[in-house]
Scaffold this active site. Sequence first.
Site, PDB file in Angstrom:
ATOM      1  N   LYS A   1      55.245 -68.230 -18.212  1.00 17.61           N
ATOM      2  CA  LYS A   1      55.130 -66.847 -17.766  1.00 17.61           C
ATOM      3  C   LYS A   1      53.824 -66.672 -16.987  1.00 17.61           C
ATOM      4  O   LYS A   1      52.738 -66.635 -17.556  1.00 17.61           O
ATOM      5  CB  LYS A   1      55.116 -65.870 -18.950  1.00 17.61           C
ATOM      6  CG  LYS A   1      55.454 -64.461 -18.478  1.00 17.61           C
ATOM      7  CD  LYS A   1      54.911 -63.372 -19.359  1.00 17.61           C
ATOM      8  CE  LYS A   1      53.533 -62.944 -19.016  1.00 17.61           C
ATOM      9  NZ  LYS A   1      53.312 -62.478 -17.649  1.00 17.61           N
ATOM     10  N   PRO A   2      53.957 -66.603 -15.658  1.00 16.62           N
ATOM     11  CA  PRO A   2      52.742 -66.347 -14.883  1.00 16.62           C
ATOM     12  C   PRO A   2      52.324 -64.894 -15.054  1.00 16.62           C
ATOM     13  O   PRO A   2      53.103 -64.067 -15.545  1.00 16.62           O
ATOM     14  CB  PRO A   2      53.183 -66.615 -13.441  1.00 16.62           C
ATOM     15  CG  PRO A   2      54.672 -66.480 -13.437  1.00 16.62           C
ATOM     16  CD  PRO A   2      55.169 -66.686 -14.840  1.00 16.62           C
TER      17      PRO A   2
ATOM     18  N   TRP B   1      45.962 -64.484 -13.928  1.00 16.67           N
ATOM     19  CA  TRP B   1      46.192 -64.336 -12.489  1.00 16.67           C
ATOM     20  C   TRP B   1      45.124 -65.002 -11.633  1.00 16.67           C
ATOM     21  O   TRP B   1      45.250 -65.058 -10.414  1.00 16.67           O
ATOM     22  CB  TRP B   1      46.249 -62.844 -12.110  1.00 16.67           C
ATOM     23  CG  TRP B   1      45.197 -62.003 -12.784  1.00 16.67           C
ATOM     24  CD1 TRP B   1      45.382 -61.208 -13.884  1.00 16.67           C
ATOM     25  CD2 TRP B   1      43.802 -61.889 -12.447  1.00 16.67           C
ATOM     26  NE1 TRP B   1      44.189 -60.612 -14.251  1.00 16.67           N
ATOM     27  CE2 TRP B   1      43.206 -61.010 -13.380  1.00 16.67           C
ATOM     28  CE3 TRP B   1      42.996 -62.439 -11.445  1.00 16.67           C
ATOM     29  CZ2 TRP B   1      41.857 -60.683 -13.351  1.00 16.67           C
ATOM     30  CZ3 TRP B   1      41.650 -62.110 -11.415  1.00 16.67           C
ATOM     31  CH2 TRP B   1      41.100 -61.239 -12.354  1.00 16.67           C
ATOM     32  N   ASN B   2      44.052 -65.507 -12.243  1.00 14.34           N
ATOM     33  CA  ASN B   2      42.929 -65.941 -11.395  1.00 14.34           C
ATOM     34  C   ASN B   2      43.154 -67.294 -10.725  1.00 14.34           C
ATOM     35  O   ASN B   2      42.644 -67.527  -9.633  1.00 14.34           O
ATOM     36  CB  ASN B   2      41.612 -65.916 -12.184  1.00 14.34           C
ATOM     37  CG  ASN B   2      41.660 -66.754 -13.443  1.00 14.34           C
ATOM     38  OD1 ASN B   2      42.723 -67.084 -13.948  1.00 14.34           O
ATOM     39  ND2 ASN B   2      40.500 -67.107 -13.949  1.00 14.34           N
TER      40      ASN B   2
ATOM     41  N   GLU C   1      42.933 -70.459 -24.412  1.00  7.94           N
ATOM     42  CA  GLU C   1      41.805 -70.570 -23.479  1.00  7.94           C
ATOM     43  C   GLU C   1      41.471 -69.147 -23.060  1.00  7.94           C
ATOM     44  O   GLU C   1      42.223 -68.516 -22.319  1.00  7.94           O
ATOM     45  CB  GLU C   1      42.201 -71.419 -22.266  1.00  7.94           C
ATOM     46  CG  GLU C   1      42.552 -72.857 -22.604  1.00  7.94           C
ATOM     47  CD  GLU C   1      41.353 -73.682 -23.043  1.00  7.94           C
ATOM     48  OE1 GLU C   1      40.211 -73.272 -22.778  1.00  7.94           O
ATOM     49  OE2 GLU C   1      41.564 -74.726 -23.674  1.00  7.94           O
TER      50      GLU C   1
ATOM     51  N   CYS D   1      37.058 -68.088 -15.517  1.00  4.61           N
ATOM     52  CA  CYS D   1      36.603 -67.977 -16.903  1.00  4.61           C
ATOM     53  C   CYS D   1      35.288 -68.717 -17.090  1.00  4.61           C
ATOM     54  O   CYS D   1      34.483 -68.356 -17.929  1.00  4.61           O
ATOM     55  CB  CYS D   1      37.657 -68.528 -17.840  1.00  4.61           C
ATOM     56  SG  CYS D   1      38.170 -70.189 -17.377  1.00  4.61           S
TER      57      CYS D   1
ATOM     58  N   GLY E   1      44.000 -66.464 -21.026  1.00  7.67           N
ATOM     59  CA  GLY E   1      43.837 -65.057 -20.642  1.00  7.67           C
ATOM     60  C   GLY E   1      42.710 -64.437 -21.436  1.00  7.67           C
ATOM     61  O   GLY E   1      41.786 -65.132 -21.891  1.00  7.67           O
ATOM     62  N   SER E   2      42.814 -63.141 -21.641  1.00  8.77           N
ATOM     63  CA  SER E   2      41.711 -62.425 -22.287  1.00  8.77           C
ATOM     64  C   SER E   2      41.687 -62.695 -23.796  1.00  8.77           C
ATOM     65  O   SER E   2      42.713 -62.990 -24.414  1.00  8.77           O
ATOM     66  CB  SER E   2      41.875 -60.925 -22.034  1.00  8.77           C
ATOM     67  OG  SER E   2      43.093 -60.494 -22.583  1.00  8.77           O
TER      68      SER E   2
ATOM     69  N   GLU F   1      32.013 -59.890 -20.374  1.00  6.63           N
ATOM     70  CA  GLU F   1      32.551 -60.645 -19.243  1.00  6.63           C
ATOM     71  C   GLU F   1      32.739 -59.705 -18.051  1.00  6.63           C
ATOM     72  O   GLU F   1      33.397 -58.677 -18.153  1.00  6.63           O
ATOM     73  CB  GLU F   1      33.896 -61.270 -19.635  1.00  6.63           C
ATOM     74  CG  GLU F   1      34.441 -62.197 -18.582  1.00  6.63           C
ATOM     75  CD  GLU F   1      35.747 -62.868 -19.015  1.00  6.63           C
ATOM     76  OE1 GLU F   1      36.653 -62.171 -19.512  1.00  6.63           O
ATOM     77  OE2 GLU F   1      35.863 -64.094 -18.840  1.00  6.63           O
TER      78      GLU F   1
HETATM   79  P1  NAD Z   1      45.374 -61.111 -19.806  1.00  8.82           P
HETATM   80  O1  NAD Z   1      45.067 -61.490 -21.207  1.00  8.82           O
HETATM   81  O2  NAD Z   1      45.457 -59.687 -19.471  1.00  8.82           O
HETATM   82  O3  NAD Z   1      46.755 -61.751 -19.338  1.00  8.82           O
HETATM   83  C1  NAD Z   1      47.015 -63.132 -19.448  1.00  8.82           C
HETATM   84  C2  NAD Z   1      48.518 -63.336 -19.533  1.00  8.82           C
HETATM   85  O4  NAD Z   1      48.993 -62.722 -20.735  1.00  8.82           O
HETATM   86  C3  NAD Z   1      49.306 -62.699 -18.398  1.00  8.82           C
HETATM   87  O5  NAD Z   1      50.403 -63.499 -18.073  1.00  8.82           O
HETATM   88  C4  NAD Z   1      49.778 -61.395 -19.011  1.00  8.82           C
HETATM   89  O6  NAD Z   1      50.941 -60.896 -18.387  1.00  8.82           O
HETATM   90  C5  NAD Z   1      50.054 -61.837 -20.427  1.00  8.82           C
HETATM   91  N1  NAD Z   1      50.053 -60.763 -21.423  1.00  8.82           N
HETATM   92  C6  NAD Z   1      49.521 -59.520 -21.328  1.00  8.82           C
HETATM   93  N2  NAD Z   1      49.746 -58.824 -22.462  1.00  8.82           N
HETATM   94  C7  NAD Z   1      50.410 -59.659 -23.297  1.00  8.82           C
HETATM   95  C8  NAD Z   1      50.907 -59.553 -24.624  1.00  8.82           C
HETATM   96  N3  NAD Z   1      50.756 -58.429 -25.330  1.00  8.82           N
HETATM   97  N4  NAD Z   1      51.519 -60.616 -25.176  1.00  8.82           N
HETATM   98  C9  NAD Z   1      51.639 -61.764 -24.494  1.00  8.82           C
HETATM   99  N5  NAD Z   1      51.211 -61.932 -23.217  1.00  8.82           N
HETATM  100  C10 NAD Z   1      50.600 -60.891 -22.636  1.00  8.82           C
HETATM  101  O7  NAD Z   1      44.276 -61.883 -18.902  1.00  8.82           O
HETATM  102  P2  NAD Z   1      44.106 -61.808 -17.330  1.00  8.82           P
HETATM  103  O8  NAD Z   1      43.485 -60.491 -17.016  1.00  8.82           O
HETATM  104  O9  NAD Z   1      45.376 -62.207 -16.657  1.00  8.82           O
HETATM  105  O10 NAD Z   1      43.066 -62.992 -17.065  1.00  8.82           O
HETATM  106  C11 NAD Z   1      41.703 -62.844 -17.116  1.00  8.82           C
HETATM  107  C12 NAD Z   1      41.168 -63.367 -18.431  1.00  8.82           C
HETATM  108  O11 NAD Z   1      41.582 -64.717 -18.621  1.00  8.82           O
HETATM  109  C13 NAD Z   1      39.646 -63.421 -18.470  1.00  8.82           C
HETATM  110  O12 NAD Z   1      39.183 -62.981 -19.710  1.00  8.82           O
HETATM  111  C14 NAD Z   1      39.336 -64.895 -18.284  1.00  8.82           C
HETATM  112  O13 NAD Z   1      38.090 -65.296 -18.790  1.00  8.82           O
HETATM  113  C15 NAD Z   1      40.478 -65.517 -18.991  1.00  8.82           C
HETATM  114  N6  NAD Z   1      40.682 -66.901 -18.534  1.00  8.82           N
HETATM  115  C16 NAD Z   1      40.339 -67.918 -19.375  1.00  8.82           C
HETATM  116  C17 NAD Z   1      40.482 -69.242 -18.959  1.00  8.82           C
HETATM  117  C18 NAD Z   1      40.079 -70.407 -19.847  1.00  8.82           C
HETATM  118  O14 NAD Z   1      40.428 -71.547 -19.541  1.00  8.82           O
HETATM  119  N7  NAD Z   1      39.366 -70.191 -20.939  1.00  8.82           N
HETATM  120  C19 NAD Z   1      40.996 -69.507 -17.683  1.00  8.82           C
HETATM  121  C20 NAD Z   1      41.310 -68.439 -16.863  1.00  8.82           C
HETATM  122  C21 NAD Z   1      41.167 -67.128 -17.311  1.00  8.82           C
END
Ligand code: NAD
Length: 513
Positions: free
Chosen positions: A175-176, A151-152, A248, A282, A226-227, A381
């Site tokens: 999927k956003p 979401w960031n 990532e 990130c 994501g995470s 983090e």
């Molecule tokens: P998140 O992992 O909670 O969610 C990311 C995406 O995954 C969302 O679309 C979410 O709906 C989806 N998701 C959630 N549960 C899932 C599952 N069980 N299976 C598949 N998809 C699922 O992360 P967030 O809170 O949206 O984003 C923040 C994190 O993203 C931070 O840790 C940040 O460092 C990381 N991030 C990394 C980069 C990079 O390039 N390395 C860039 C931006 C953000």
Amino acid sequence: MSTQEQVRPTDGERPGRQAVVNPATGETVAWVDALGPDDVAVAAARARAAQPAWEALGFDGRARVMRRAQRWVVDHRDELVRTIVSETGKAWEDAMIAEVTYGAAAFGHWASAAPKLLADERVKVASPLLVGKKVVVRHAPVGVVGVIAPWNYPFTNGFGDAIPALMAGNAVLLKPAAKTPLTSLLMLRALRECGLPDDVLQVVTGSGSRLGDPIVDAVDMVMFTGSTEVGRGIARRCADRLIPCSLELGGKDALIVLADADLERAASTALFYAMFNGGQTCISVERAYVEASVYDAFVAKVAERAATLRTNDPTGPGATDVGALTVPEQLDVVRDHVDDARGKGARIVVGGDEDEGRPGWWYPPTVIADADHGMRCMTEETFGPTLPIMRVADADEAVRLANDSPYGLMASVFTKDVARGEEIARRIQAGTVHVNDALVGYAALEAPMGGWKDSGLGARHGREGIVKYTATQTVVVARLALRREPQHYPYDGLVHKLLGGLVRAVYGRGGRG
Ligand code: NAD
């Protein structure tokens, strides 16, 4: 249910719909469909049906759509910024710098880079078994790519990855994050206006825990941002299906300030990239290590600047320096990290006090001095507007502490001795390291950006950033085909003799590969 053109703001809650909330005000700005697993299956089938014609368009045909999209981004930049800000609560300038600029660049970059990076490659081969044969390596699209985004940065992360996947000839299910679907839906409409055929890109909105598995199960490759925790789960599921994934993930980027650094530049850079986007990047500067002799001066310079930062509602250009936190869960993490540091003896030199009555999700820009690795703000983090600073004895201690992390995304070293800076950069375990700068390496679309250790797998940007969306195929063509190759049956003794001679001639002097 259509996965396109979904934004329909309404007043009341409805089953199958999810609210999009402006984090700066707490107000609902739109409702979108909360899709389910069956919708994913339908979308994937449509994507699969649409992909061959998109691939057949060739690089030129696909690039025409991307170049029109680039112009669309330029012409509609204010609409794009307004949409991004409405669902993230970030400052207008944050959206302009890191999303509009990135998006405009990305459409053009991949339109012109894809044909070169994915061109057929004629390979010279050494084996005597291949004498007279042509060997060509080609990159075929994998088919349907699932892009799962955080979401960031609703445009740059996620949508930005869809661009090279599309240019490689794939269809994409995007999927956003559940909290920030509007930008992807806007850009989907834009791309369709620009000539993208139906179903080549579909935006599936809804909760990650509901849609994640069905997406992984329906596609040929997953690009996840994501995470680390969710990324690991996706990697496991991809392993079961034996499909590739690129991840990532999280970061805890270190910034090192050596005694001979330009302290003005170091302080300005550290603060900017710690607070930029509310610290929700990130590749934010998440921790600083400063040599003892300049530590007090550095802290003072950072604090002086941090105290002037405004945290107003992001109502337009110039309205605020630092925006809101995009999701309420993040507020708890930031608060916990600051409270933990305070409780363990760190000095909160700026910020640290919340405005309790304010609607939306806000945390003030906070500078934490005298931090150490016993504190969560230095090892986990934070993903918020904080800059913890730690005193170190020398460069070696700074490098050791920078590497004392499960993460390895980006890092920075500040010194006037650039050669020494580069030498130190090479000792840091991170995918990108800056000397006298931070974060901007992300804008180098020509160079790979990816995480080491728990920060990821694979890379975006550079050659790796598009080849990963393809399946490599080696084509071997026997042009001057003999009726029978010398090594074919029967094994009448001649084959042995012939090959023995060849082996001696070709490899006997330790020459060819
Ligand atoms: P998140 O992992 O909670 O969610 C990311 C995406 O995954 C969302 O679309 C979410 O709906 C989806 N998701 C959630 N549960 C899932 C599952 N069980 N299976 C598949 N998809 C699922 O992360 P967030 O809170 O949206 O984003 C923040 C994190 O993203 C931070 O840790 C940040 O460092 C990381 N991030 C990394 C980069 C990079 O390039 N390395 C860039 C931006 C953000």
